[in-house]
Design an enzyme around this catalytic site. Structure first.
Site, short mmCIF file in Angstrom:
data_model
loop_
_atom_site.label_atom_id
_atom_site.label_comp_id
_atom_site.label_asym_id
_atom_site.label_seq_id
_atom_site.Cartn_x
_atom_site.Cartn_y
_atom_site.Cartn_z
N HIS A 155 11.71 -28.78 60.18
CA HIS A 155 11.38 -29.69 59.09
C HIS A 155 10.93 -28.87 57.88
O HIS A 155 9.82 -28.35 57.86
CB HIS A 155 10.29 -30.66 59.51
CG HIS A 155 10.16 -31.83 58.60
ND1 HIS A 155 9.89 -31.71 57.25
CD2 HIS A 155 10.27 -33.16 58.83
CE1 HIS A 155 9.84 -32.90 56.70
NE2 HIS A 155 10.06 -33.81 57.64
N HIS B 80 15.55 -41.08 61.92
CA HIS B 80 15.39 -40.05 60.88
C HIS B 80 14.73 -38.82 61.51
O HIS B 80 13.69 -38.91 62.15
CB HIS B 80 14.52 -40.59 59.75
CG HIS B 80 14.21 -39.60 58.68
ND1 HIS B 80 12.93 -39.37 58.23
CD2 HIS B 80 15.02 -38.77 57.97
CE1 HIS B 80 12.96 -38.44 57.28
NE2 HIS B 80 14.21 -38.06 57.11
#
Length: 451
Positions: free
Chosen positions: A197, A153
């Site tokens: 992110h 991930h």
């Protein structure tokens, strides 16, 4: 909303040469009908989902199948592999059997049925395959959809001390240890695709080009591995923003193009046929895919579904969340990914953030027990009568022991995990979560950068 999708017959034109503005000028087109639905759920990403109501098959030998009289594999494990154009191709080297393609099947753990000659006469004796595909000889004769893979991930998000990091070891270490799906989130700033992110002010792992250059180099040095890429299109950008980068890094030479749009479970080839063809980089885009222009950049949710996204529930229910409203037939005809990366939901300074719950990694990435990856995989297998295709995890190198996530995948694949793992991590250790004070400092920095 009813839509009409036009699929370019790419045998006429290289897939990467097709531009979205040019497809209307191509006369030979295949038509795909489908519908587009939108999901507006604050707990998940908001996006459009395509539901195809028809399937189209591309021309024979299109999409990464073996063509011609021979195929070569080059790299640090280099070997020349000869494969005939018939369905019963066998390939050997002087010292060992390297791979078998076509319709040969495994007998027991390592042996392969003797192939049949054109006259129908079986060969004198069976041969033994000792060359692993994605790490195991048993996988060579299995379809791509019949293997459980560990997925990293947010693979690129490696930054010591960052609350937004999802992995400790870099992508090269991930691949060396056995990760075979790389998932990541992209953002476009000043016409450059970055790996960030949520916000590039929170964590910027560099450019997509630099990242894919490293992965391409690794794949060329490991010619017996199939690697899957799941691109998170955070900005809902047009797919052409990614295709040029994939070409520039050289990865395009390895990209697999499916023979059908969309691909059902039974349509996918064996790993050995993908490896023999050299087309072993499988590309998915979560939103805004356009397989009219780029058949090889596949729409994720037309080919797989996911369990709850960014889960905060440690019980990890194995329910279908994305795409929404799938009927039982579509659920059975698609691969699925188990999202098993436990998060903390924090609301600081009016900014809502999901960060990895690193304090529980030894449980979350464990083989057994409540909340473990092993328990979820077993629950999913029981519920859907087949194991997950992808196990999406944070900090894959931590768990109940080093390599516990790979042990779970091995159990799902009915093989023995006997490898050493992982990178430079310490056995049985866990990563200390960032303090709330550190998190507030990060948020404060973001607010200041936003003016």
């Amino acid at each position: 909303m009813r839509v009409n999708l036009l699929l370019l017959a790419t045998c006429m034109l290289p897939a990467w040469a097709a531009d979205e503005t040019e497809t209307t000028n191509i006369k030979s087109l295949l038509t795909l009908d489908g519908t587009v639905t939108s999901l507006n759920d604050p707990q998940t990403r908001t996006g459009d989902y395509i539901s195809y109501t028809s399937t189209r098959t591309l021309p024979t030998n299109h999409g990464g199948m073996v063509t011609g009289s021979a195929a070569s594999l080059m790299g640090s494990e280099s070997a020349v592999v000869t494969a005939s154009a018939s369905e019963n191709a066998t390939s050997t080297s002087d010292s060992m059997t390297v791979l078998t393609g076509g319709q040969t099947k495994l007998v027991g753990n390592n042996t392969v049925n003797a192939t049949t000659s054109a006259s129908g006469t079986p060969s004198p004796s069976p041969v033994v395959n000792t060359q692993p595909c994605n790490g195991w000889p048993e996988f060579c004769a299995r379809n791509y959809t019949n293997i459980t893979m560990v997925a990293a991930h947010n693979s690129p998000f490696v930054q010591k001390g960052s609350v937004a990091a999802n992995q400790e070891l870099d992508v090269e270490a991930q691949l060396n240890d056995g990760v075979r799906m790389l998932q990541f989130q992209t953002h476009i700033t000043n016409n450059t695709v970055y790996l960030c992110h949520t916000s590039c002010d929170l964590l910027n792992a560099g450019t997509l080009e630099d990242y894919l250059t490293i992965v391409t180099k690794w794949m060329r040095a490991h010619p017996y591995d199939v690697v899957t890429f799941l691109i998170g299109n955070y900005d809902y950008a047009a797919p052409g923003n990614f295709t040029g980068i994939i070409e520039k890094t050289g990865l395009m030479d390895l990209v697999y193009t499916p023979p059908k749009v969309p691909m059902a479970m039974h349509d996918w080839p064996t790993l050995s046929s993908m490896i023999l063809s050299g087309k072993r980089a499988v590309m998915f885009l979560d939103y805004q895919a356009n397989q009219t222009a780029y058949p090889w950049l596949m729409d994720e949710f037309s080919h797989m579904w996911e369990t709850p996204f960014s889960p905060t529930d440690p019980s990890f229910p194995c329910t279908v969340q994305r795409p929404p409203g799938l009927n039982p037939h579509d659920i059975n005809q698609r691969m699925y990914m188990a999202n098993h990366n436990l998060n903390l939901n924090l609301d600081v300074a009016n900014i809502n953030l999901l960060i990895p719950n690193t304090a529980l990694l030894n449980v979350t990435n464990g083989v057994e027990g409540a909340g473990s990856l092993g328990a979820m995989a077993e629950n999913c297998t029981t519920k859907w009568n087949r194991p997950p295709n992808f196990l999406l995890v944070d900090y894959y190198n931590y768990g109940s022991f080093n390599g516990s996530v790979f042990e779970v995948a091995a159990q799902m694949n009915n093989v023995t995990y006997d490898r050493k793992c992982c990178g430079a991590a310490s056995a049985g250790s866990s990563v200390r979560p960032q303090s709330l004070g550190a998190l507030m400092m990060v948020v404060a920095g973001i607010l200041m950068s936003m003016g």
